[in-house]
Scaffold this motif. Structure first.
Motif, PDB file in Angstrom:
ATOM      1  N   SER A   1      -5.667  -6.697  14.642  1.00  0.00           N
ATOM      2  CA  SER A   1      -6.310  -7.053  13.372  1.00  0.00           C
ATOM      3  C   SER A   1      -6.378  -8.540  13.117  1.00  0.00           C
TER       4      SER A   1
ATOM      5  N   CYS B   1      -6.482   5.015  -4.357  1.00  0.00           N
ATOM      6  CA  CYS B   1      -6.412   3.553  -4.181  1.00  0.00           C
ATOM      7  C   CYS B   1      -7.694   3.032  -3.533  1.00  0.00           C
TER       8      CYS B   1
ATOM      9  N   GLY C   1      -3.536  -8.415  -2.377  1.00  0.00           N
ATOM     10  CA  GLY C   1      -2.197  -8.400  -2.982  1.00  0.00           C
ATOM     11  C   GLY C   1      -2.068  -9.309  -4.190  1.00  0.00           C
TER      12      GLY C   1
ATOM     13  N   VAL D   1      -3.810  -2.291   6.422  1.00  0.00           N
ATOM     14  CA  VAL D   1      -3.071  -3.242   5.571  1.00  0.00           C
ATOM     15  C   VAL D   1      -3.458  -4.678   5.918  1.00  0.00           C
TER      16      VAL D   1
ATOM     17  N   SER E   1      -2.664   2.405  10.247  1.00  0.00           N
ATOM     18  CA  SER E   1      -2.198   2.092   8.886  1.00  0.00           C
ATOM     19  C   SER E   1      -1.950   0.596   8.745  1.00  0.00           C
ATOM     20  N   LEU E   2      -1.304  -0.016   9.752  1.00  0.00           N
ATOM     21  CA  LEU E   2      -1.051  -1.464   9.672  1.00  0.00           C
ATOM     22  C   LEU E   2      -2.356  -2.252   9.808  1.00  0.00           C
TER      23      LEU E   2
ATOM     24  N   MET F   1      -0.970   1.712  -2.701  1.00  0.00           N
ATOM     25  CA  MET F   1      -1.558   1.910  -1.374  1.00  0.00           C
ATOM     26  C   MET F   1      -0.528   1.704  -0.266  1.00  0.00           C
ATOM     27  N   ASN F   2       0.305   0.699  -0.427  1.00  0.00           N
ATOM     28  CA  ASN F   2       1.319   0.438   0.608  1.00  0.00           C
ATOM     29  C   ASN F   2       2.343   1.562   0.687  1.00  0.00           C
TER      30      ASN F   2
ATOM     31  N   VAL G   1      -2.317  -2.227  -4.880  1.00  0.00           N
ATOM     32  CA  VAL G   1      -1.784  -2.519  -3.544  1.00  0.00           C
ATOM     33  C   VAL G   1      -0.398  -1.897  -3.360  1.00  0.00           C
TER      34      VAL G   1
ATOM     35  N   ASN H   1       0.709   4.524   2.307  1.00  0.00           N
ATOM     36  CA  ASN H   1       0.561   4.248   3.734  1.00  0.00           C
ATOM     37  C   ASN H   1       1.882   4.395   4.475  1.00  0.00           C
TER      38      ASN H   1
ATOM     39  N   MET I   1      -5.111  -6.723   2.932  1.00  0.00           N
ATOM     40  CA  MET I   1      -4.150  -7.510   2.166  1.00  0.00           C
ATOM     41  C   MET I   1      -3.733  -8.833   2.804  1.00  0.00           C
TER      42      MET I   1
END
Length: 578
Positions: free
Chosen positions: A477, A315, A336, A400, A396-397, A346-347, A343, A350, A404
């Motif tokens: 983030s 991905c 997204g 994301v 990971s978040l 990937m999600n 996506v 993840n 996204m």
């Protein structure tokens, strides 16, 4: 174009069929509790014989099935990703050689043939890391090759020590030579070799550097081949290692590796390096549970991790391809709406990495953490395990959020599309495996169900930490609303945290600086100094002076001839007087 891709199609089909064959053979071996050890004599001369051995049991067949499945999918993916490559066949042949070296390592009960596979992995990984042929690739390739050479040297030393036993088939000695001094030395060296290959502290710096390789290579190397070779070797030698003092040190080092990689991933902005550091974190988890003696759990996590990590790299490859080789996540956002299928993949990968229930990663990670909660460990190791799990969810978040949810930060005229069907088809195979492989393997490879009873809060501790990781990832983030991000990145500690605890400096620049400085000093003082004066330049000056002096005599000058004649007459006269 068909002829260019023909080797890709043939390799994909051949490896995929072989992986399916291995799968059915593995089921047959498990059901009948079979092990096959094949030996044949290659050379017999006088009293010496060279024997090739192959060990086929459910473990080697299952691991081969995973390696072949991932490599077949990666080769199919490379048809599109490397389509602009003029020497695509060379690239595919290198990947096939890499897979062959790994298979040789998997099926060998003999330490000599293990060395062939082990060294093959190191050599071909160097060729693949420097594939793009720029300064960064060469530096990364040398760091990778030299770090792995340490492990190769220890395997060679194991071969020397095993000459005491008269055979290099380690399987014969694992049980009854356990307390022998030689076998203790062998197991110590095997642990060091495995630490270099699986990038544990202090050999961790090569793994993120190896991201200079093409993305399909990263998907293969960091999921099921190179980095897992050390873990697999320790799984094979696990009978020797259970009561060793060094295993306690390995548990500490692998726990710190897991923690360090989790922290560093939260400070990294390179998409591939974030995923590489997540691989390092999971390798630390495998090695630490292995050091506690649970080799079956380490093998289980090794296989489930291979699937979703290869998918995650694929991905990332699609995203990098679309962004025209930009890997900085700060330029990305709102994918997204543009690339929904990528996506989606990937999600899910993840979420499998975070251990979200009923995906592949959940079955192995939850089991490992329950075993840790049940074991008699001190608080520090317990802290490392659980905080590292929270950090996995955290980075990971964060990934994301950047990819996204945050705003798109590149040129508005960018063309983002999700219609590369070769890449998507290869990713969907791994997507399917990332969802089902955890439960499938749990039903197949454990002969009895693990049922672990714990107090409610201890059982829910993973959930608590995951929720805490989600909150922290969101806060850090979301730069538009919160200024905490600026505070963390400008804080002096971040320099220490984002650089893998200064490990690249210690293992590369720190080691090289003094030797290179000393070399420069010797070059200046010796090669260009004293030795130059007393050899090259000195000889040149003497010869030059003499040649000028003799040149005077060679000129047709009457005065010099007359002077030399008078000189010789005087010398002759003095000789007569004497």
């Amino acid at each position: 174009m068909f002829w260019k891709n023909s080797i890709c199609y043939i390799s994909f089909f051949f490896l995929f069929m072989l992986s399916m064959l291995n799968f059915f053979l593995m089921i047959y071996f498990i059901m009948n509790n079979m092990v096959i050890l094949l030996e044949w004599e290659l050379i017999s001369f006088s009293s010496m014989s060279i024997i090739m051995s192959i060990l086929l049991d459910w473990m080697s067949l299952l691991f081969m099935m995973f390696v072949m499945l991932i490599s077949s999918v990666v080769i199919y993916y490379s048809m599109s990703y490397m389509s602009s490559e003029l020497n695509l066949n060379r690239f595919i042949i290198l990947v096939l050689l890499f897979v062959f070296s790994m298979i040789l390592l998997i099926i060998s009960p003999n330490i000599i043939s293990i060395l062939l596979g082990w060294d093959g992995l190191g050599l071909i990984s160097y060729c693949l890391v420097i594939y793009y042929q720029n300064v960064k690739s060469y530096n990364a390739g040398m760091l990778t090759a030299l770090s792995n050479r340490i492990g190769d040297v220890f395997i060679l030393m194991v071969i020397c020590w095993m000459m005491n036993y008269g055979s290099w088939n380690y399987l014969f000695y694992l049980n009854f030579m356990k307390n022998d001094y030689e076998m203790m030395m062998i197991s110590f060296m095997i642990i060091i070799a495995a630490m270099t290959k699986s990038a544990q502290i202090p050999f961790s710096s090569w793994l993120p550097a190896a991201m200079a390789a093409p993305t399909p290579v990263s998907a293969l190397v960091h999921s099921s081949t190179l980095v897992t070779a050390g873990v697999y070797l320790l799984i094979r030698f696990n009978l020797l290692l259970i009561d060793m003092m060094f295993m306690k040190i390995l548990m500490l080092l692998s726990g710190l590796t897991m923690f360090m990689a989790g922290i560093s991933a939260n400070y990294e902005f390179d998409l591939k390096k974030i995923i590489a550091l997540s691989t390092l974190s999971q390798l630390g988890l495998m090695m630490s549970i292995l050091s506690m003696g649970f080799s079956d759990l380490a093998f289980f996590h090794l296989l489930t991790h291979a699937m979703f990590k290869a998918l995650l790299f694929m991905c990332a490859g699609v995203i990098i391809h679309m962004m025209v080789d930009i890997q900085d996540i700060r330029y990305m956002g709102v994918f997204g709406g543009f690339i929904p299928l990528t996506v989606l993949c990937m999600n899910i990968s993840n979420m499998a990495l975070c251990g979200i229930p009923f995906l592949a990663g959940f079955y192995s990670k939850d089991l490992i953490l329950d075993i840790v909660s049940l074991s008699n460990l001190n608080f520090f190791i317990f802290f490392l395990y659980y905080i590292s799990t929270g950090l996995t969810v955290y980075y990971s978040l964060r990934l994301v959020m950047y990819l996204m949810i945050n705003d798109f930060n590149l040129l508005s005229s960018y063309n983002l599309f999700d219609e590369d069907f070769i890449m998507l088809k290869s990713m969907f195979i791994l997507l399917f495996m990332s969802i089902i492989s955890g439960s499938l393997l749990m039903w197949m490879i454990f002969s009895y169900p693990y049922m672990i009873y714990l107090p409610l809060n201890l059982k829910l501790l993973v959930i608590y930490l995951s929720i805490l990781g989600i909150i922290m990832g969101f806060l850090i983030s979301n730069m538009n609303i919160y200024s905490i991000n600026k505070f963390i990145y400008t804080y002096k500690l971040s320099n220490f945290l984002c650089c893998m605890w200064f490990m690249p400096n210690l293992s590369t620049y720190g080691l090289n600086y003094y030797f290179l400085n000393m070399g420069q000093y010797l070059l200046k003082k010796m090669d260009l100094g004293w030795s130059e004066i007393y050899s090259g330049q000195g000889m040149l000056m003497i010869m030059k002076k003499y040649s000028i002096f003799y040149n005077l005599f060679q000129m047709n000058n009457y005065k010099i001839y007359l002077f030399s004649f008078v000189l010789w007459i005087l010398i002759f006269f003095f000789m007569l007087l004497l």
